[in-house]
Design a protein around this motif. Structure first.
Motif, PDB file in Angstrom:
ATOM      1  N   ARG A  64       0.705  -1.232   0.177  1.00  0.00           N
ATOM      2  CA  ARG A  64      -0.101   0.048   0.020  1.00  0.00           C
ATOM      3  C   ARG A  64       0.772   1.181   0.062  1.00  0.00           C
ATOM      4  O   ARG A  64       0.504   2.223  -0.770  1.00  0.00           O
ATOM      5  N   ARG A  65       2.016   1.228   0.731  1.00  0.00           N
ATOM      6  CA  ARG A  65       2.713   2.466   0.928  1.00  0.00           C
ATOM      7  C   ARG A  65       3.391   2.683  -0.538  1.00  0.00           C
ATOM      8  O   ARG A  65       3.474   3.945  -0.902  1.00  0.00           O
ATOM      9  N   ARG A  68       0.699   3.936  -2.828  1.00  0.00           N
ATOM     10  CA  ARG A  68       0.278   5.419  -2.500  1.00  0.00           C
ATOM     11  C   ARG A  68       1.313   6.545  -2.780  1.00  0.00           C
ATOM     12  O   ARG A  68       1.275   7.434  -3.380  1.00  0.00           O
ATOM     13  N   ASP A  69       2.701   6.200  -2.793  1.00  0.00           N
ATOM     14  CA  ASP A  69       3.688   7.054  -3.118  1.00  0.00           C
ATOM     15  C   ASP A  69       3.825   7.140  -4.660  1.00  0.00           C
ATOM     16  O   ASP A  69       4.144   8.510  -5.378  1.00  0.00           O
ATOM     17  N   GLU A 101      -5.873   4.710  -5.091  1.00  0.00           N
ATOM     18  CA  GLU A 101      -5.393   5.799  -4.569  1.00  0.00           C
ATOM     19  C   GLU A 101      -5.387   6.781  -5.135  1.00  0.00           C
ATOM     20  O   GLU A 101      -5.603   8.101  -4.396  1.00  0.00           O
ATOM     21  N   GLN A 105      -6.766  10.187  -3.328  1.00  0.00           N
ATOM     22  CA  GLN A 105      -5.870  11.398  -3.024  1.00  0.00           C
ATOM     23  C   GLN A 105      -6.294  12.590  -3.727  1.00  0.00           C
ATOM     24  O   GLN A 105      -6.163  13.936  -3.409  1.00  0.00           O
TER      25      GLN A 105
END
Length: 372
Positions: A64-65, A68-69, A101, A105
């Motif tokens: 996930r990280r 997201r980035d 995402e 976002q």
């Protein structure tokens, strides 16, 4: 976002040598990927992602990280509607999570999702069901199908893959898709690692193109041992599966993310867990893994693959078994050690009777299905 210093390395594999130069990276090279030899006469190496949840087990929070980035590097003001397209089989989950995402976002509702596939759906003739098809020349399974959907005609296209090296596949896809969707005005190619710096493939794209990546640089491959094509390789290159019955988890287009729980009741769980997706069915197993992790469980995610790699380098173990999509092509699961103490759940969309009993026995696994 942090840009790390340049990194130059040479990786020697049984099939040849990789020489890489990292120019820019938001994530360190060793956090993003490793490398392995591949039994493929078209390309003898494999970039093995550490964050994708395919060949290496990964925690859902790391997956996930990274997504997201990556999504944060895609322009938020792309002309809408925006179509996010994930490439099968490797980037189905990645593409769908990028889509999720981007909507989170930006707060936008005009960002939609579709993924390519190597599966024929039902009995509808392909010539009427398909939006387009394209080829991935270096792949073990070169044909990709993209089905027509009820989504609005996109003005922006976001193509998602795990990595890009020469840009040939991306160009093939873009030309096929823009021919079918001439409303597209611009394209973003979103990848975890971009090894195509200096190759100039963007100039061959049918619309102005930008690249979003967590790492960018150059990769040169020097072929060593000559790998002969086998009957299994030739079969894989030509084969398409068939889903007589199916649910739309992305092949027919989605406006918003869907994450239903499996129809199969979840087995009781004590101790650490491994959730294994199968083939193109990877996003919903990932979302289940996130749910289990949120409940306090130690969970890793990985998935089966049709890509034939050698044991060694990034590949510590290898299981071979039949394809649950019924193509007759060998499938593989790497780096799933039955001795690591993890309970294994094998997730599928094809029916419990399609999962090779040998794979279930090797891992002492339970089978959970979104198609009972």
């Amino acid at each position: 976002m942090l840009t790390l210093a340049a990194d130059t390395r040479s990786i020697v594999l049984p099939t040849g040598q990789i020489d890489i130069t990292v120019d820019e990276a938001a994530w360190p090279l060793d956090a993003l990927c490793d490398f392995a030899a591949r039994e493929n006469p078209k390309r003898g190496f494999l970039v093995v992602s550490r964050v994708l949840g395919r060949h290496l087990p990964v925690s859902p929070q790391v997956m996930r990280r990274s997504v997201r980035d990556l999504a944060a590097r895609i322009p938020a003001d792309l002309p809408g509607p925006v179509l996010v397209l994930g490439l099968a089989e490797t980037a189905v989950c990645l593409g769908q999570t990028v889509h999720e995402e981007l909507r989170l976002q930006t707060g936008r509702k005009d960002i939609h999702f579709l993924h390519s596939t190597r599966q024929q759906l039902g009995d509808q003739p392909l010539d009427t069901a398909l939006l387009c098809r394209f080829e991935e020349p270096h792949s073990h399974a070169s044909a990709h199908l993209i089905y027509r959907s009820a989504l609005p005609a996109p003005r922006s296209l976001v193509i998602v893959d795990d990595e890009i090296s020469t840009g040939t596949t991306t160009c093939n896809l873009a030309h096929a898709l823009v021919a079918a969707c001439p409303s597209v005005e611009g394209i973003v190619v979103a990848v975890l690692t971009d090894w195509s710096v200096g190759r100039g493939w963007q100039e061959r794209m049918p619309r102005p193109t930008k690249v979003a990546a967590l790492l960018s640089g150059r990769l040169e491959w020097t072929q060593g041992e000559t790998i002969a094509a086998t009957a299994a390789f030739d079969m894989a290159a030509a084969s398409l599966g068939r889903l007589a019955t199916h649910s739309n988890f992305g092949r027919l287009g989605l406006e918003a993310s869907v994450a239903p729980l499996p129809l199969t009741p979840l087995p009781p769980l004590t101790g650490p867990l491994r959730i294994v997706g199968t083939g193109e069915f990877t996003y919903l197993p990932f979302r289940l893994a996130e749910r289990m992790e949120a409940e306090g469980h130690d969970v890793v995610v990985q998935a089966t693959s049709r890509s034939p790699a050698r044991v060694g380098a990034a590949m510590k173990t290898k299981l071979s078994f039949s394809d649950n999509y019924g193509t007759g092509v060998p499938n593989y699961l790497y780096n799933a050690d039955p001795a690591d103490g993890r309970t294994t759940w094998i997730a599928h969309e094809t029916g419990a009777d399609t999962i090779d009993p040998g794979l279930v026995a090797a891992l002492g696994a339970s089978v959970i299905g979104w198609n009972a």
